[in-house]
Design an enzyme around this catalytic site. Structure first.
Site, PDB file in Angstrom:
ATOM      1  N   HIS A 186       0.828  -1.210   0.000  1.00 21.56           N
ATOM      2  CA  HIS A 186       0.000   0.000   0.000  1.00 21.56           C
ATOM      3  C   HIS A 186       0.860   1.256   0.000  1.00 21.56           C
ATOM      4  CE1 HIS A 186      -3.652  -2.300   1.801  1.00 21.56           C
ATOM      5  NE2 HIS A 186      -3.736  -2.211   0.505  1.00 21.56           N
ATOM      6  N   ARG A 288     -10.565   0.409 -10.883  1.00 18.55           N
ATOM      7  CA  ARG A 288     -10.912  -0.467  -9.775  1.00 18.55           C
ATOM      8  C   ARG A 288     -12.245   0.001  -9.202  1.00 18.55           C
ATOM      9  NH1 ARG A 288      -5.476   1.128  -8.840  1.00 18.55           N
ATOM     10  NH2 ARG A 288      -3.957  -0.572  -8.995  1.00 18.55           N
ATOM     11  N   ARG A 325     -12.557  -2.920 -14.298  1.00 12.96           N
ATOM     12  CA  ARG A 325     -12.508  -4.238 -13.665  1.00 12.96           C
ATOM     13  C   ARG A 325     -13.724  -4.370 -12.757  1.00 12.96           C
ATOM     14  NH1 ARG A 325      -7.633  -5.412  -9.720  1.00 12.96           N
ATOM     15  NH2 ARG A 325      -8.864  -4.109  -8.324  1.00 12.96           N
ATOM     16  N   GLU A 415      -3.852 -13.075 -13.745  1.00 12.33           N
ATOM     17  CA  GLU A 415      -3.257 -12.920 -12.420  1.00 12.33           C
ATOM     18  C   GLU A 415      -2.879 -14.269 -11.816  1.00 12.33           C
ATOM     19  OE1 GLU A 415      -5.715  -9.459 -10.349  1.00 12.33           O
ATOM     20  OE2 GLU A 415      -7.004 -10.827 -11.491  1.00 12.33           O
ATOM     21  N   ASN A 438       1.005  -7.658 -10.162  1.00  6.39           N
ATOM     22  CA  ASN A 438       1.123  -7.753  -8.706  1.00  6.39           C
ATOM     23  C   ASN A 438       0.682  -9.140  -8.220  1.00  6.39           C
ATOM     24  OD1 ASN A 438       1.500  -5.058  -9.246  1.00  6.39           O
ATOM     25  ND2 ASN A 438      -0.270  -4.344  -8.107  1.00  6.39           N
ATOM     26  N   ASP A 439      -0.544  -9.517  -8.545  1.00  7.66           N
ATOM     27  CA  ASP A 439      -1.043 -10.821  -8.119  1.00  7.66           C
ATOM     28  C   ASP A 439      -0.393 -11.960  -8.899  1.00  7.66           C
ATOM     29  OD1 ASP A 439      -2.800 -10.661  -5.902  1.00  7.66           O
ATOM     30  OD2 ASP A 439      -4.320  -9.720  -7.143  1.00  7.66           O
ATOM     31  N   ARG A 449       2.490 -10.009  -1.444  1.00  6.96           N
ATOM     32  CA  ARG A 449       2.915  -8.682  -1.895  1.00  6.96           C
ATOM     33  C   ARG A 449       3.078  -7.680  -0.763  1.00  6.96           C
ATOM     34  NH1 ARG A 449      -2.432  -6.724  -5.163  1.00  6.96           N
ATOM     35  NH2 ARG A 449      -1.443  -4.686  -5.016  1.00  6.96           N
ATOM     36  N   CYS A 486      -1.556  -3.912 -16.499  1.00 10.51           N
ATOM     37  CA  CYS A 486      -2.128  -2.897 -15.611  1.00 10.51           C
ATOM     38  C   CYS A 486      -1.579  -3.009 -14.200  1.00 10.51           C
ATOM     39  CB  CYS A 486      -3.654  -2.971 -15.591  1.00 10.51           C
ATOM     40  SG  CYS A 486      -4.295  -4.493 -14.860  1.00 10.51           S
TER      41      CYS A 486
END
Length: 556
Positions: A186, A288, A325, A415, A438-439, A449, A486
């Site tokens: 974050h 998002r 998404r 992902e 990321n995922d 992460r 993304c």
């Protein structure tokens, strides 16, 4: 004497200033017994403190907007968790003070999270921050947080809670350094949104003495302690050169030989639109939609509320591309009305598209709202599903889109490694792919992460991750379809060139990173990007991959 430390650079730029440390956490309150007749009063004090902290977090979120708002609203929900509050009241009923009841209840919940797998363990820092704020309010002591200072400084902390990062003042906080965290934590994401240079996962960051002069390079991850005047001058010159290059770079994203690479923005809601437009985003690559659902964890927002929010974003990009998404709930984004409370490992359970297929009415309402929001607008709407595992998932999502009357392109996020390995199969059902690096890294390497100890495996330069990107891009090319990125990988200018060389057709990132990526892409031809990509994939570590790509692009 000048020394050099190395962490993980997560937000571009150079910061030179004195170290200021984050305020210390609240001390453990004493364990003293209260008479039974005081229990009700203490329970009332605890409830008021919890509600006050939750309201403060919500207010901070409203001020910050965007990414930060979603994170802080999730923290507010954590503070108000009914099971946690019930545990607090039980402890007070048998003699604990309000502050001790809160402290012990949160400690118990903390142990559950820490032992519930790597994914949920990453929420511990957020939980600790909520506890500290409630206990501080009950004890009547200052909240832990950013130090008071009239002079600009570099903030150093073990980790930064979202509530602190979200409202950092960039005119005072030149940059920040943390001991924990990773490139997709974050704090890293919010640092990029703020445009503040940042380095995370720096071992021993807390040992930097208060007032020490340091130079932070958020691009390389280097920290120079007591830098010489010559080093400061070189860093400042390099920063000025980068700034000039950014100012000179405008227009659509493209390589030096004219190969187009649309540069899009990742946004969390309408509050992020202005920054995306100002940065010259050619559209939105990741909208998002969770922010709407975090307002009330008990029920989904109405169709009317969703239509209004979606249309506000769509109207900002006439003739542009907006990729939405659908709701990605579960794991670290639980919602009471959707997410099972008893999953042993939510990251590997019912989340993303799986959740929506279990609650088709929620998906149907969202898709219908998107269809109505796009009516009459000259926007290129694309809608994608999170956490698609195989062709069956992709077909179910495409069928739901058609049933809702959605006139848009339907896509799938890559992902999960299985989606990259079978990308061509998935593309028989949908019209585009979008790589959530990321995922994808998290599931490829079994590395959370949010956990600094495994940050090297979350590095998007890992050759195995680049292999999966190449597989997906090649599958899309073979099917005559698009494949964008993304995830936060796209915000690294050098890596953006490598991704382009791997065959990715668009890049989406936080708005603050767009000028850096645009300027860097414009320096190299597509052939150079392809050679850099091949060199990176031929290595066996993230560090070697980065060095190999840099060597190719610098002509070494």
């Amino acid at each position: 004497m000048e020394t050099t430390l190395r962490g993980v650079g997560v937000s571009h730029g150079v910061a030179i200033g004195e170290v200021r440390h984050m305020g210390t956490a609240v001390l453990e309150p004493p364990a003293k017994q209260i008479p039974a007749e005081e229990a009700e009063r203490e329970q009332g004090r605890a409830r008021k403190a919890v509600e006050a902290v939750a309201a403060d977090l919500m207010a901070r979120g409203n001020l910050a907007g965007g990414e930060a708002q979603a994170v802080l609203e999730a923290q507010a929900m954590m503070a108000q968790d009914p099971e946690l509050m019930a545990d607090v009241e039980r402890r007070i009923a048998v003699g604990s003070t309000a502050e001790r009841g809160v402290y012990d209840a949160f400690a118990s919940y903390r142990e559950l999270l820490a032992g519930a797998g790597e994914y949920l363990a990453g929420r511990v820092a957020d939980l600790d921050d909520v506890r500290n704020r409630i206990v501080a309010r009950l004890l009547g002591v200052p909240m832990p947080g950013v130090p008071d200072s009239d002079e600009p400084y570099v903030l150093v902390a073990r980790d930064l809670a979202p509530a602190d990062t979200a409202l950092l003042d960039p005119t005072l906080v030149l940059g920040f350094v943390t001991e924990e965290g990773g490139p997709t934590s974050h704090s890293a994401i919010l640092a990029r949104a703020l445009g503040v240079p940042a380095v995370v996962a720096l071992p021993g960051a807390g040992e930097l003495a208060e007032g020490t002069m340091i130079a932070v390079d958020g691009s390389t991850g280097e920290i120079f302690v007591d830098p010489s005047d010559e080093k400061k001058a070189r860093l400042e010159a390099a920063a000025a050169e980068r700034k000039a290059a950014l100012a000179a770079s405008t227009g659509p994203g493209a390589t030096a030989d004219g190969h187009k690479v649309p540069l899009l923005a990742n946004i969390g809601g309408p509050a992020d639109v202005a920054a995306a437009v100002e940065a010259g985003a050619e559209g939105v690559g990741l909208f998002r939609t969770e922010f709407l659902f975090l307002d009330d964890s008990k029920q989904a927002p109405s169709e009317e509320k969703q239509v209004a929010a979606y249309r506000q974003v769509l109207e900002a990009f006439p003739e542009g591309r907006v990729v939405v998404r659908v709701l990605d709930a579960g794991a670290d984004k639980p919602l009471d009305f959707l997410t099972p409370a008893d999953e042993p490992n939510p990251a590997l359970g019912v989340r993303g598209l799986r959740t929506l297929l279990d609650h088709p009415e929620v998906l149907r309402t969202q898709l219908t709202a998107l269809a109505k929001a796009a009516e009459g607008l000259p926007v290129y709407l694309e809608v994608m599903a999170p956490m698609v595992a195989d062709r069956t998932d992709a077909r179910a999502f495409a069928d739901a889109c058609r049933a809702a009357g959605l006139r848009a392109k339907f896509g799938a996020m890559v992902e999960i490694p299985s989606a990259a390995l079978r990308a061509r199969s998935i593309l028989q059902e949908v019209e585009f792919l979008s790589l959530g690096t990321n995922d994808l890294a998290q599931y490829t390497f079994a590395a959370d992460r949010q956990v600094g100890a495994v940050s090297r495996l979350q590095d998007p330069w890992q050759p195995a991750l680049l292999d999966l990107v190449e597989l997906s891009a090649e599958a899309a090319k073979a099917e005559g379809k698009s494949c964008g990125v993304c995830g936060e990988a796209a915000s690294d200018p050098l890596l953006a060139c490598v991704l382009t060389g791997l065959g990715v057709t668009s890049l989406s990132m936080g708005a603050a990173s767009i000028p850096y990526v645009r300027a860097t892409l414009a320096k190299y031809t597509l052939a150079q990007c392809e050679r850099a990509a091949a060199a990176a994939r031929a290595t066996d570590s993230a560090e070697d991959a980065r060095s190999a790509a840099q060597a190719v692009l610098s002509g070494e």
